[in-house]
Design an enzyme around this catalytic site. Structure first.
Site, PDB file in Angstrom:
ATOM      1  N   SER A 239      18.460   1.101 -15.121  1.00  0.00           N
ATOM      2  CA  SER A 239      17.253   1.576 -14.415  1.00  0.00           C
ATOM      3  C   SER A 239      16.224   2.151 -15.393  1.00  0.00           C
ATOM      4  O   SER A 239      15.203   2.685 -14.971  1.00  0.00           O
ATOM      5  CB  SER A 239      17.630   2.635 -13.369  1.00  0.00           C
TER       6      SER A 239
ATOM      7  N   ASN B 133      24.662  12.158 -10.828  1.00  0.00           N
ATOM      8  CA  ASN B 133      24.298  12.133  -9.404  1.00  0.00           C
ATOM      9  C   ASN B 133      23.422  13.321  -9.015  1.00  0.00           C
ATOM     10  O   ASN B 133      22.422  13.166  -8.305  1.00  0.00           O
ATOM     11  CB  ASN B 133      25.555  12.083  -8.531  1.00  0.00           C
TER      12      ASN B 133
ATOM     13  N   THR C 144     -16.021   1.582  21.754  1.00  0.00           N
ATOM     14  CA  THR C 144     -14.647   1.386  22.221  1.00  0.00           C
ATOM     15  C   THR C 144     -14.536  -0.130  22.412  1.00  0.00           C
ATOM     16  O   THR C 144     -15.524  -0.787  22.778  1.00  0.00           O
ATOM     17  CB  THR C 144     -14.346   2.098  23.559  1.00  0.00           C
ATOM     18  N   HIS C 145     -13.373  -0.681  22.134  1.00  0.00           N
ATOM     19  CA  HIS C 145     -13.171  -2.140  22.195  1.00  0.00           C
ATOM     20  C   HIS C 145     -14.164  -2.888  21.297  1.00  0.00           C
ATOM     21  O   HIS C 145     -14.502  -4.037  21.571  1.00  0.00           O
ATOM     22  CB  HIS C 145     -13.281  -2.666  23.633  1.00  0.00           C
TER      23      HIS C 145
ATOM     24  N   SER D 157     -20.010 -12.923  -6.192  1.00  0.00           N
ATOM     25  CA  SER D 157     -19.273 -14.165  -6.014  1.00  0.00           C
ATOM     26  C   SER D 157     -19.518 -15.055  -7.222  1.00  0.00           C
ATOM     27  O   SER D 157     -20.567 -14.983  -7.859  1.00  0.00           O
ATOM     28  CB  SER D 157     -19.755 -14.858  -4.740  1.00  0.00           C
TER      29      SER D 157
ATOM     30  N   ASN E 137     -19.884  -8.182  -2.288  1.00  0.00           N
ATOM     31  CA  ASN E 137     -18.660  -8.043  -1.495  1.00  0.00           C
ATOM     32  C   ASN E 137     -18.020  -6.661  -1.616  1.00  0.00           C
ATOM     33  O   ASN E 137     -17.985  -6.089  -2.698  1.00  0.00           O
ATOM     34  CB  ASN E 137     -17.629  -9.094  -1.942  1.00  0.00           C
TER      35      ASN E 137
ATOM     36  N   GLU F 102     -11.531  -3.962   0.774  1.00  0.00           N
ATOM     37  CA  GLU F 102     -10.593  -5.019   1.169  1.00  0.00           C
ATOM     38  C   GLU F 102      -9.247  -4.851   0.474  1.00  0.00           C
ATOM     39  O   GLU F 102      -8.181  -5.020   1.083  1.00  0.00           O
ATOM     40  CB  GLU F 102     -11.184  -6.395   0.842  1.00  0.00           C
TER      41      GLU F 102
ATOM     42  N   TYR G 185      26.970   9.733  -3.150  1.00  0.00           N
ATOM     43  CA  TYR G 185      26.132   8.834  -3.934  1.00  0.00           C
ATOM     44  C   TYR G 185      26.663   7.409  -3.897  1.00  0.00           C
ATOM     45  O   TYR G 185      27.869   7.172  -3.961  1.00  0.00           O
ATOM     46  CB  TYR G 185      26.044   9.306  -5.396  1.00  0.00           C
TER      47      TYR G 185
ATOM     48  N   GLN H  79      19.835   3.873  -6.383  1.00  0.00           N
ATOM     49  CA  GLN H  79      18.975   3.640  -7.548  1.00  0.00           C
ATOM     50  C   GLN H  79      17.698   2.886  -7.134  1.00  0.00           C
ATOM     51  O   GLN H  79      16.691   2.938  -7.833  1.00  0.00           O
ATOM     52  CB  GLN H  79      19.756   2.851  -8.605  1.00  0.00           C
TER      53      GLN H  79
ATOM     54  N   LYS I 166      13.800   4.594  -6.452  1.00  0.00           N
ATOM     55  CA  LYS I 166      12.718   4.966  -7.362  1.00  0.00           C
ATOM     56  C   LYS I 166      11.543   3.983  -7.365  1.00  0.00           C
ATOM     57  O   LYS I 166      10.392   4.396  -7.208  1.00  0.00           O
ATOM     58  CB  LYS I 166      13.274   5.168  -8.783  1.00  0.00           C
TER      59      LYS I 166
HETATM   60  N1  ARG Z   1      20.462   5.423 -12.607  1.00  0.00           N
HETATM   61  C1  ARG Z   1      21.167   6.047 -11.526  1.00  0.00           C
HETATM   62  C2  ARG Z   1      20.190   6.218 -10.344  1.00  0.00           C
HETATM   63  O1  ARG Z   1      19.039   6.134 -10.556  1.00  0.00           O
HETATM   64  C3  ARG Z   1      21.740   7.328 -11.979  1.00  0.00           C
HETATM   65  C4  ARG Z   1      22.591   8.029 -10.995  1.00  0.00           C
HETATM   66  C5  ARG Z   1      24.060   8.064 -11.266  1.00  0.00           C
HETATM   67  N2  ARG Z   1      24.657   6.794 -11.403  1.00  0.00           N
HETATM   68  C6  ARG Z   1      25.953   6.563 -11.127  1.00  0.00           C
HETATM   69  N3  ARG Z   1      26.410   5.393 -11.321  1.00  0.00           N
HETATM   70  N4  ARG Z   1      26.718   7.502 -10.616  1.00  0.00           N
HETATM   71  O2  ARG Z   1      20.582   6.403  -9.208  1.00  0.00           O
END
Ligand code: ARG
Length: 459
Positions: free
Chosen positions: A22, A109, A154-155, A276, A284, A289, A316, A321, A324
């Site tokens: 990650s 974790n 309205t509408h 354009s 534009n 948009e 966990y 993961q 994020k």
């Molecule tokens: N990279 C993991 C995450 O973002 C870290 C967390 C712990 N990972 C684990 N295998 N216990 O969630």
């Protein structure tokens, strides 16, 4: 070499490592990861879990790592499994066995749960700052155009007279609610999860309150399982951001309509419009948009988070993961949209003549005409019907209520007098709508000033 090297007899397969890693997206939390580790090491030292001198050594080196990251002297290793592994690995490489003591009484974790909270708390503040800026821009534009009569719809049919200022203040209200929702989400995520360990806390005599204090958290979490399994705060923030995107998207849609020749209620500044490649006459509203278009990906982020959590057993799981990229994208997208949107609205030029012209057509004062009769003692249902007949006559003969002779009025109802023209003048209709929250210019001015004063006070 992996963190779990002791248990394994082979290196991880390279493609599996890439799949599992990650670092490409959690690297943005490196400052939070370092700050969390400094607080953790400080607390371990204060509680006697590790020697004070070792705690000091860890903290000093982490500070150096922080600086080296900021200066660019230390590149982030793209092959590291995640940001936590990278920082700990770098520390251990630099100070040896002391570095190996950092992870005492901690798991990735609770570490990752901490980092995301720290990171998102900071981002909530940044988002709130931008939303406040947008609200201030709206209030200022609204006060400037408090008297610009335009049709309310309205509408998408012309309905009753309002002002451009009143219309803009409607959006200010939406963004005020968005601000409140993001602040609420931040307040709920303001808990320290560190100390939960992998899932079941730890036997070391930790002082979690001290860590919380060092990191500026309002309190500590109450349940170790929930601490590492909870991503509600990501869902909550993504949901608040989604709603803000809904508001930006609705506003964008209106701006796009208002820019068209069919409306021409506003003109965007050249700096915030595009042309354009083939049609020389075009201007534009691309920003609006694109903002409207980008709302979709944010709703997707929210769905990603909800679906990620649905059916996950405690505590966990690696699925988490995936939180994020989704929440980062939601935050980034709203920030990006606001960055373009705020100056676009700030420099947007209203064209009150065209609004007024549109307001003059479509009988948007018909309700006021009926209300006039009510003032003369006619029951509202009767007044409504009489006015409806007058409107039908006007449409048939291509007239307006303003141009219709008094004889015609009196033909349908003898309660009509010469003062009807005054009663149905659009300016009067708008000025008369002065019940709390209605579009009368003094209301819009007062509300705009109230919000501006509140924003100033909040700073
Ligand atoms: N990279 C993991 C995450 O973002 C870290 C967390 C712990 N990972 C684990 N295998 N216990 O969630």
């Amino acid at each position: 070499m992996k963190l779990w090297a002791g248990r394994f007899s082979k290196e991880i397969d390279q493609k599996t490592n890439d799949f599992n890693s990650s670092i490409s997206f959690d690297r943005r939390m490196i400052q939070e990861d370092i700050a969390g580790s400094i607080a953790h090491a400080t607390m371990l030292g204060a509680c006697g879990v590790i020697d004070e001198s070792e705690s000091q050594k860890i903290c000093d080196e982490l500070e150096k790592i922080r600086e080296d990251i900021l200066s660019g002297a230390l590149p982030i290793d793209p092959n590291a499994e995640d940001v936590h592994t990278f920082v700990e690995g770098e520390l251990t490489q630099r100070i040896g066995v002391s570095g190996k003591r950092l992870h005492t009484a901690r798991s990735r974790n609770d570490q990752v749960a901490l980092d995301i909270r720290l990171y998102l708390k900071k981002e909530c503040d940044a988002l709130c700052r931008q939303i406040k800026e947008l609200i201030a821009v709206l209030c200022n534009q609204a006060i400037t155009h408090k008297g610009a009569v335009m049709p309310g719809y309205t509408h998408l049919q012309r309905a009753q007279p309002i002002t451009f200022g009143h219309h803009l203040m409607a959006y200010a209200e939406m963004f005020l609610r968005d601000l409140g929702r993001i602040e609420d989400a931040k307040a709920r995520m303001d808990e320290l999860p560190l100390g939960a360990g992998a899932l079941a806390g730890t036997t070391y005599p930790l002082n979690r309150n001290l860590t919380a204090e060092l990191l500026g958290f309002a309190r500590v979490t109450n349940n170790s399982l929930d601490s590492v399994a909870d991503r509600d705060f990501c869902v909550e923030l993504a949901s608040a951001i989604s709603l803000a995107m809904v508001h930006l998207s609705r506003f964008s849609e209106e701006i796009i309509l208002w820019c068209s020749w069919e409306f021409k209620f506003v003109e965007l500044d050249d700096a915030f419009s595009t042309g354009s490649s083939i049609m020389p006459q075009k201007k534009n509203p691309d920003i609006a948009e694109l903002v409207r278009g980008k709302s979709g990906r944010v709703f997707g982020d929210l769905m990603t988070l909800l679906t990620m959590l649905k059916g996950l057993p405690l505590a966990y799981n690696k699925d988490m993961q995936e939180d994020k990229e989704a929440i980062f994208d939601a935050v980034d997208t709203l920030k990006l949209c606001l960055t373009a949107f705020i100056p676009m609205v700030e420099t947007m030029k209203a064209i009150p003549e065209n609004m007024r012209k549109a307001a003059a057509k479509g009988f948007i004062n018909a309700t006021d005409c009926a209300d006039y009769l009510v003032g003369k003692g006619v029951a509202f249902r009767d007044a409504y019907k009489i006015t409806g007949s007058l409107v039908a006559h006007c449409i048939e003969t291509d007239q307006t209520l303003e141009s219709l002779p008094i004889e015609k009025y009196r033909e349908l109802c003898d309660a009509f007098d010469g003062d009807v023209y005054d009663a149905i003048s659009l300016e009067r209709c708008v000025n008369g709508r002065n019940v709390l929250g209605a579009p009368a210019p003094q209301n819009v001015q007062a509300q705009g000033e109230r919000v501006l004063a509140w924003l100033k006070e909040m700073k």
